[in-house]
Design a protein around this motif. Structure first.
Motif, PDB file in Angstrom:
ATOM      1  N   GLN A   9      90.303  99.924   8.921  1.00  0.00           N
ATOM      2  CA  GLN A   9      89.298 100.130   7.710  1.00  0.00           C
ATOM      3  C   GLN A   9      88.091  99.808   7.678  1.00  0.00           C
ATOM      4  N   GLU A  10      87.189 100.821   7.560  1.00  0.00           N
ATOM      5  CA  GLU A  10      85.704 100.512   7.432  1.00  0.00           C
ATOM      6  C   GLU A  10      85.420 100.063   6.207  1.00  0.00           C
ATOM      7  N   PRO A  11      84.270  98.878   6.211  1.00  0.00           N
ATOM      8  CA  PRO A  11      83.845  98.370   5.050  1.00  0.00           C
ATOM      9  C   PRO A  11      82.774  99.384   4.521  1.00  0.00           C
ATOM     10  N   ASP A  12      82.284  99.203   3.212  1.00  0.00           N
ATOM     11  CA  ASP A  12      81.096  99.545   2.787  1.00  0.00           C
ATOM     12  C   ASP A  12      80.315  99.502   3.533  1.00  0.00           C
ATOM     13  N   SER A  13      79.063  99.983   3.429  1.00  0.00           N
ATOM     14  CA  SER A  13      77.763  99.790   4.302  1.00  0.00           C
ATOM     15  C   SER A  13      77.144  98.405   3.758  1.00  0.00           C
ATOM     16  N   ILE A  14      77.402  97.997   2.451  1.00  0.00           N
ATOM     17  CA  ILE A  14      76.777  96.809   1.853  1.00  0.00           C
ATOM     18  C   ILE A  14      77.771  95.850   1.215  1.00  0.00           C
ATOM     19  N   THR A  15      78.163  94.686   1.666  1.00  0.00           N
ATOM     20  CA  THR A  15      79.228  93.896   1.101  1.00  0.00           C
ATOM     21  C   THR A  15      78.520  92.481   0.949  1.00  0.00           C
ATOM     22  N   LEU A  16      79.248  91.591  -0.036  1.00  0.00           N
ATOM     23  CA  LEU A  16      78.938  90.339  -0.281  1.00  0.00           C
ATOM     24  C   LEU A  16      79.991  89.659  -0.032  1.00  0.00           C
ATOM     25  N   LEU A  17      79.973  88.239   0.672  1.00  0.00           N
ATOM     26  CA  LEU A  17      80.998  87.256   0.812  1.00  0.00           C
ATOM     27  C   LEU A  17      80.482  85.996  -0.005  1.00  0.00           C
ATOM     28  N   SER A  18      81.028  85.477  -1.119  1.00  0.00           N
ATOM     29  CA  SER A  18      80.747  84.695  -1.939  1.00  0.00           C
ATOM     30  C   SER A  18      81.961  83.638  -2.079  1.00  0.00           C
ATOM     31  N   GLY A  19      81.477  82.209  -1.768  1.00  0.00           N
ATOM     32  CA  GLY A  19      82.792  81.163  -2.017  1.00  0.00           C
ATOM     33  C   GLY A  19      81.971  79.830  -2.527  1.00  0.00           C
ATOM     34  N   PRO A  20      82.824  78.862  -2.675  1.00  0.00           N
ATOM     35  CA  PRO A  20      82.231  77.577  -3.041  1.00  0.00           C
ATOM     36  C   PRO A  20      81.529  76.963  -1.740  1.00  0.00           C
ATOM     37  N   PRO A  21      80.882  75.799  -1.927  1.00  0.00           N
ATOM     38  CA  PRO A  21      80.295  75.211  -0.929  1.00  0.00           C
ATOM     39  C   PRO A  21      81.391  74.583   0.041  1.00  0.00           C
ATOM     40  N   THR A  22      80.962  74.416   1.562  1.00  0.00           N
ATOM     41  CA  THR A  22      81.785  73.762   2.523  1.00  0.00           C
ATOM     42  C   THR A  22      83.240  74.542   2.835  1.00  0.00           C
ATOM     43  N   CYS A  23      83.095  75.920   2.469  1.00  0.00           N
ATOM     44  CA  CYS A  23      84.561  76.733   2.716  1.00  0.00           C
ATOM     45  C   CYS A  23      84.390  77.447   3.765  1.00  0.00           C
ATOM     46  N   GLY A  24      83.407  77.404   4.969  1.00  0.00           N
ATOM     47  CA  GLY A  24      83.072  78.009   6.098  1.00  0.00           C
ATOM     48  C   GLY A  24      82.631  79.557   5.956  1.00  0.00           C
ATOM     49  N   LYS A  25      81.778  79.721   4.838  1.00  0.00           N
ATOM     50  CA  LYS A  25      81.215  80.960   4.661  1.00  0.00           C
ATOM     51  C   LYS A  25      80.428  81.609   6.215  1.00  0.00           C
ATOM     52  N   THR A  26      79.637  80.539   6.671  1.00  0.00           N
ATOM     53  CA  THR A  26      78.688  80.601   7.785  1.00  0.00           C
ATOM     54  C   THR A  26      79.765  81.180   9.011  1.00  0.00           C
ATOM     55  N   SER A  27      80.850  80.393   9.109  1.00  0.00           N
ATOM     56  CA  SER A  27      81.837  80.629  10.070  1.00  0.00           C
ATOM     57  C   SER A  27      82.233  82.079  10.142  1.00  0.00           C
ATOM     58  N   LEU A  28      82.516  82.262   8.924  1.00  0.00           N
ATOM     59  CA  LEU A  28      83.065  83.694   8.605  1.00  0.00           C
ATOM     60  C   LEU A  28      81.993  84.701   8.863  1.00  0.00           C
ATOM     61  N   LEU A  29      80.640  84.520   8.546  1.00  0.00           N
ATOM     62  CA  LEU A  29      79.742  85.323   8.689  1.00  0.00           C
ATOM     63  C   LEU A  29      79.437  85.584  10.200  1.00  0.00           C
ATOM     64  N   PHE A  30      79.730  84.565  11.189  1.00  0.00           N
ATOM     65  CA  PHE A  30      79.219  84.504  12.600  1.00  0.00           C
ATOM     66  C   PHE A  30      80.314  85.277  13.243  1.00  0.00           C
ATOM     67  N   GLN A  31      81.606  85.079  12.785  1.00  0.00           N
ATOM     68  CA  GLN A  31      82.740  86.032  13.256  1.00  0.00           C
ATOM     69  C   GLN A  31      82.560  87.346  13.240  1.00  0.00           C
ATOM     70  N   PHE A  32      82.254  87.764  11.841  1.00  0.00           N
ATOM     71  CA  PHE A  32      81.806  89.085  11.585  1.00  0.00           C
ATOM     72  C   PHE A  32      80.814  89.603  12.374  1.00  0.00           C
ATOM     73  N   ALA A  33      79.835  88.837  12.635  1.00  0.00           N
ATOM     74  CA  ALA A  33      78.694  89.133  13.607  1.00  0.00           C
ATOM     75  C   ALA A  33      79.337  89.302  15.254  1.00  0.00           C
ATOM     76  N   ILE A  34      80.033  88.746  15.572  1.00  0.00           N
ATOM     77  CA  ILE A  34      80.737  88.722  16.862  1.00  0.00           C
ATOM     78  C   ILE A  34      81.550  89.810  16.972  1.00  0.00           C
ATOM     79  N   ASN A  35      82.494  90.442  16.048  1.00  0.00           N
ATOM     80  CA  ASN A  35      83.257  91.536  15.882  1.00  0.00           C
ATOM     81  C   ASN A  35      82.323  92.656  15.818  1.00  0.00           C
ATOM     82  N   SER A  36      81.304  92.778  15.052  1.00  0.00           N
ATOM     83  CA  SER A  36      80.321  93.891  15.333  1.00  0.00           C
ATOM     84  C   SER A  36      79.769  94.076  16.478  1.00  0.00           C
ATOM     85  N   ALA A  37      79.166  92.812  17.030  1.00  0.00           N
ATOM     86  CA  ALA A  37      78.836  92.855  18.464  1.00  0.00           C
ATOM     87  C   ALA A  37      79.669  93.609  19.312  1.00  0.00           C
ATOM     88  N   LEU A  38      81.055  92.903  19.300  1.00  0.00           N
ATOM     89  CA  LEU A  38      81.864  93.448  20.423  1.00  0.00           C
ATOM     90  C   LEU A  38      82.100  95.105  20.010  1.00  0.00           C
TER      91      LEU A  38
END
Length: 261
Positions: A16-45
Protein backbone atom coordinates in the motif's frame (compact mmCIF):
# COMPACT_ATOMS: atom_id res chain seq x y z
CA UNK A 1 1.73 1.29 5.59
CA UNK A 2 3.34 1.04 9.03
CA UNK A 3 5.65 -1.66 7.65
CA UNK A 4 7.53 0.99 5.66
CA UNK A 5 9.22 2.04 8.91
CA UNK A 6 10.74 -1.40 9.46
CA UNK A 7 12.91 -3.94 7.69
CA UNK A 8 10.40 -6.04 5.76
CA UNK A 9 10.33 -8.22 2.69
CA UNK A 10 10.20 -6.20 -0.51
CA UNK A 11 6.77 -7.50 -1.50
CA UNK A 12 5.33 -6.23 1.79
CA UNK A 13 6.72 -2.75 1.28
CA UNK A 14 4.69 -2.32 -1.90
CA UNK A 15 1.36 -3.50 -0.51
CA UNK A 16 0.00 0.00 0.00
CA UNK A 17 1.55 3.25 -1.12
CA UNK A 18 1.49 6.11 1.39
CA UNK A 19 0.27 9.60 0.60
CA UNK A 20 2.86 11.92 -0.86
CA UNK A 21 3.08 13.88 2.43
CA UNK A 22 3.02 12.19 5.84
CA UNK A 23 3.84 13.04 9.46
CA UNK A 24 5.33 10.83 12.17
CA UNK A 25 4.68 12.14 15.68
CA UNK A 26 5.58 10.61 19.01
CA UNK A 27 6.89 11.29 22.52
CA UNK A 28 10.58 11.92 23.24
CA UNK A 29 12.96 8.93 23.10
CA UNK A 30 10.52 6.67 21.26
CA UNK A 31 12.93 6.07 18.36
CA UNK A 32 11.40 8.44 15.80
CA UNK A 33 14.75 9.12 14.13
CA UNK A 34 15.38 5.37 13.89
CA UNK A 35 11.98 4.89 12.25
CA UNK A 36 12.69 7.71 9.80
CA UNK A 37 16.07 6.26 8.91
CA UNK A 38 14.58 2.83 8.24
CA UNK A 39 12.00 4.55 6.03
CA UNK A 40 14.91 6.18 4.19
CA UNK A 41 16.63 2.80 3.76
CA UNK A 42 13.46 1.21 2.38
CA UNK A 43 12.97 4.11 -0.02
CA UNK A 44 16.60 3.88 -1.15
CA UNK A 45 16.19 0.14 -1.74
CA UNK A 46 13.16 0.76 -3.93
CA UNK A 47 14.99 3.22 -6.18
CA UNK A 48 18.39 1.50 -6.10
CA UNK A 49 18.17 0.68 -9.81
CA UNK A 50 17.70 4.34 -10.73
CA UNK A 51 19.79 7.43 -10.09
CA UNK A 52 17.36 8.91 -7.57
CA UNK A 53 18.37 9.65 -4.00
CA UNK A 54 16.68 9.95 -0.63
CA UNK A 55 17.33 13.24 1.18
CA UNK A 56 17.47 13.20 4.99
CA UNK A 57 17.23 16.70 6.52
CA UNK A 58 18.17 17.15 10.17
CA UNK A 59 20.24 19.07 12.70
CA UNK A 60 23.75 17.65 12.58
CA UNK A 61 24.64 18.09 16.24
CA UNK A 62 21.39 16.50 17.39
CA UNK A 63 21.89 13.54 15.06
CA UNK A 64 25.46 12.99 16.20
CA UNK A 65 24.36 13.19 19.85
CA UNK A 66 21.54 10.68 19.36
CA UNK A 67 22.24 8.64 16.22
CA UNK A 68 19.51 6.34 14.88
CA UNK A 69 19.45 2.62 15.60
CA UNK A 70 19.36 0.30 12.61
CA UNK A 71 17.17 -2.75 12.24
CA UNK A 72 18.78 -6.14 12.75
CA UNK A 73 19.97 -7.40 9.40
CA UNK A 74 21.09 -4.00 8.09
CA UNK A 75 24.82 -3.91 7.35
CA UNK A 76 26.21 -0.47 8.38
CA UNK A 77 28.74 -0.73 5.53
CA UNK A 78 26.08 -1.52 2.91
CA UNK A 79 26.18 0.37 -0.38
CA UNK A 80 22.52 1.26 0.11
CA UNK A 81 23.59 4.16 2.33
CA UNK A 82 25.12 5.77 -0.76
CA UNK A 83 21.55 6.38 -1.86
CA UNK A 84 20.79 8.50 1.22
CA UNK A 85 21.99 12.10 1.07
CA UNK A 86 22.30 13.90 4.40
CA UNK A 87 21.46 17.61 4.50
CA UNK A 88 22.13 19.50 7.73
CA UNK A 89 20.20 22.66 8.66
CA UNK A 90 20.04 24.74 11.85
CA UNK A 91 16.62 26.38 11.57
CA UNK A 92 13.52 26.72 9.41
CA UNK A 93 15.36 29.04 7.01
CA UNK A 94 17.47 26.11 5.89
CA UNK A 95 14.32 24.09 5.17
CA UNK A 96 12.70 26.96 3.28
CA UNK A 97 15.79 27.56 1.15
CA UNK A 98 15.93 23.89 0.20
CA UNK A 99 12.29 23.68 -0.89
CA UNK A 100 12.29 27.12 -2.51
CA UNK A 101 14.87 25.80 -4.98
CA UNK A 102 13.28 22.35 -5.22
CA UNK A 103 11.84 22.99 -8.68
CA UNK A 104 15.35 23.55 -10.06
CA UNK A 105 16.27 19.88 -9.63
CA UNK A 106 16.72 17.94 -12.85
CA UNK A 107 15.81 14.76 -10.99
CA UNK A 108 13.67 14.85 -7.88
CA UNK A 109 14.55 12.64 -4.91
CA UNK A 110 12.44 9.57 -4.26
CA UNK A 111 11.78 10.86 -0.74
CA UNK A 112 12.61 13.85 1.42
CA UNK A 113 12.64 13.24 5.17
CA UNK A 114 12.77 16.03 7.77
CA UNK A 115 13.61 14.93 11.31
CA UNK A 116 12.13 16.93 14.22
CA UNK A 117 10.39 19.41 11.91
CA UNK A 118 8.64 21.30 14.72
CA UNK A 119 11.85 21.83 16.69
CA UNK A 120 13.26 24.04 13.95
CA UNK A 121 10.66 26.66 14.92
CA UNK A 122 11.37 26.72 18.66
CA UNK A 123 12.71 29.90 20.25
CA UNK A 124 16.08 29.15 21.73
CA UNK A 125 19.71 30.12 22.00
CA UNK A 126 22.21 28.04 20.07
CA UNK A 127 25.61 27.60 21.66
CA UNK A 128 28.41 26.79 19.28
CA UNK A 129 31.36 25.20 21.06
CA UNK A 130 34.84 25.19 19.58
CA UNK A 131 37.55 23.29 21.41
CA UNK A 132 41.29 23.68 20.89
CA UNK A 133 43.87 21.83 22.90
CA UNK A 134 47.50 23.04 22.96
CA UNK A 135 50.23 21.00 24.61
CA UNK A 136 48.88 21.04 28.17
CA UNK A 137 45.88 23.34 28.25
CA UNK A 138 42.34 22.93 26.97
CA UNK A 139 41.01 26.21 25.59
CA UNK A 140 37.24 26.34 25.25
CA UNK A 141 35.76 29.07 23.08
CA UNK A 142 32.03 29.44 23.55
CA UNK A 143 30.14 31.70 21.17
CA UNK A 144 26.52 32.50 22.00
CA UNK A 145 24.45 33.30 18.94
CA UNK A 146 20.94 34.60 19.55
CA UNK A 147 18.39 33.49 16.99
CA UNK A 148 15.51 35.91 16.54
CA UNK A 149 12.29 34.30 17.66
CA UNK A 150 9.40 33.67 15.30
CA UNK A 151 7.35 36.23 17.25
CA UNK A 152 9.96 38.90 16.62
CA UNK A 153 10.34 38.13 12.94
CA UNK A 154 6.61 38.02 12.21
CA UNK A 155 5.56 40.71 14.70
CA UNK A 156 2.85 38.41 16.02
CA UNK A 157 2.38 36.43 19.23
CA UNK A 158 1.51 33.44 17.06
CA UNK A 159 4.63 33.89 14.97
CA UNK A 160 5.65 30.27 15.44
CA UNK A 161 2.34 29.07 14.01
CA UNK A 162 2.67 31.45 11.07
CA UNK A 163 6.21 30.29 10.38
CA UNK A 164 5.13 26.65 10.42
CA UNK A 165 2.14 27.30 8.15
CA UNK A 166 4.24 29.14 5.57
CA UNK A 167 6.95 26.49 5.61
CA UNK A 168 4.43 23.64 5.37
CA UNK A 169 2.75 25.40 2.43
CA UNK A 170 6.11 25.70 0.69
CA UNK A 171 6.95 22.04 1.35
CA UNK A 172 3.49 20.98 0.17
CA UNK A 173 3.67 22.94 -3.09
CA UNK A 174 7.19 21.70 -3.84
CA UNK A 175 6.16 18.08 -3.27
CA UNK A 176 3.02 18.40 -5.39
CA UNK A 177 5.11 19.91 -8.20
CA UNK A 178 7.62 17.05 -7.99
CA UNK A 179 4.85 14.45 -8.11
CA UNK A 180 3.68 15.81 -11.46
CA UNK A 181 6.90 14.39 -12.91
CA UNK A 182 7.20 11.26 -10.78
CA UNK A 183 6.79 9.86 -7.30
CA UNK A 184 8.32 11.95 -4.51
CA UNK A 185 7.44 11.40 -0.85
CA UNK A 186 7.77 13.94 1.95
CA UNK A 187 7.95 12.61 5.52
CA UNK A 188 8.14 14.93 8.54
CA UNK A 189 8.51 14.06 12.21
CA UNK A 190 7.53 15.97 15.33
CA UNK A 191 7.49 15.44 19.08
CA UNK A 192 4.37 15.47 21.23
CA UNK A 193 3.82 14.88 24.94
CA UNK A 194 0.11 14.02 24.94
CA UNK A 195 -2.10 11.62 23.03
CA UNK A 196 -2.00 13.54 19.74
CA UNK A 197 0.53 15.63 17.79
CA UNK A 198 1.04 19.18 18.97
CA UNK A 199 -0.43 21.77 16.62
CA UNK A 200 -2.52 19.02 15.01
CA UNK A 201 -4.89 21.65 13.59
CA UNK A 202 -1.99 23.01 11.52
CA UNK A 203 -0.64 19.68 10.33
CA UNK A 204 -4.05 18.35 9.25
CA UNK A 205 -4.41 21.27 6.82
CA UNK A 206 -1.42 20.07 4.80
CA UNK A 207 -0.89 16.44 5.77
CA UNK A 208 -3.68 13.85 5.36
CA UNK A 209 -1.72 10.91 6.79
CA UNK A 210 -0.31 11.03 10.31
CA UNK A 211 1.50 8.21 12.12
CA UNK A 212 1.45 8.45 15.91
CA UNK A 213 3.59 6.66 18.48
CA UNK A 214 2.77 5.93 22.11
CA UNK A 215 4.21 3.65 24.78
CA UNK A 216 2.40 0.43 25.64
CA UNK A 217 3.44 0.50 29.30
CA UNK A 218 5.84 -2.43 29.03
CA UNK A 219 8.82 -0.75 27.38
CA UNK A 220 7.61 -1.19 23.81
CA UNK A 221 5.94 1.34 21.52
CA UNK A 222 2.87 1.29 19.28
CA UNK A 223 3.03 2.94 15.86
CA UNK A 224 -0.44 3.77 14.58
CA UNK A 225 -1.51 4.88 11.13
CA UNK A 226 -4.28 7.49 10.88
CA UNK A 227 -5.76 8.98 7.74
CA UNK A 228 -7.62 12.23 8.32
CA UNK A 229 -10.65 12.77 6.12
CA UNK A 230 -12.15 16.08 5.15
CA UNK A 231 -14.53 16.13 8.14
CA UNK A 232 -11.61 15.93 10.58
CA UNK A 233 -12.22 12.34 11.71
CA UNK A 234 -9.57 9.66 11.47
CA UNK A 235 -9.64 6.00 10.57
CA UNK A 236 -6.98 3.66 11.90
CA UNK A 237 -5.98 0.57 9.93
CA UNK A 238 -2.81 -1.00 11.35
CA UNK A 239 -0.68 -0.87 14.49
CA UNK A 240 2.98 -1.88 14.65
CA UNK A 241 4.54 -2.85 17.97
CA UNK A 242 8.27 -2.23 18.22
CA UNK A 243 11.05 -1.65 20.71
CA UNK A 244 14.57 -0.29 20.92
CA UNK A 245 16.76 -3.03 22.40
CA UNK A 246 20.49 -3.80 22.27
CA UNK A 247 20.93 -0.73 20.03
CA UNK A 248 18.60 -2.16 17.39
CA UNK A 249 15.18 -1.19 16.08
CA UNK A 250 13.08 -4.32 16.63
CA UNK A 251 9.68 -4.93 15.06
CA UNK A 252 7.63 -7.17 17.38
CA UNK A 253 4.55 -7.45 15.20
CA UNK A 254 1.88 -5.72 13.11
CA UNK A 255 -1.81 -6.11 13.91
CA UNK A 256 -4.99 -5.02 12.19
CA UNK A 257 -7.03 -2.35 13.93
CA UNK A 258 -10.52 -1.64 12.68
CA UNK A 259 -11.46 0.86 15.37
CA UNK A 260 -12.74 4.15 14.07
CA UNK A 261 -12.27 7.38 15.96
Amino acid sequence: MVDRFFLTRQREVHQQEPDSITLLSGPPTCGKTSLLFQFAINSALECSSSNRKVVFICNRRRLETKPPYLSQGIDPSSDIFQGIKMKYVDDEDGIKKYFAAFHLNDTFPAAVIVDDFGDFFDERYFNYLIFKQPIFNLISIITNMKIRSCQERYGNTRGRDLAMVRTLALCHNATIHANKKGSCKLLLSDTHHGDSPRLLFIYKRWIPTIFTVKGDGSGSFLLKYNNYSGNGSSKSTKIAKYSIAFQYLLLEGITEDGDEQ
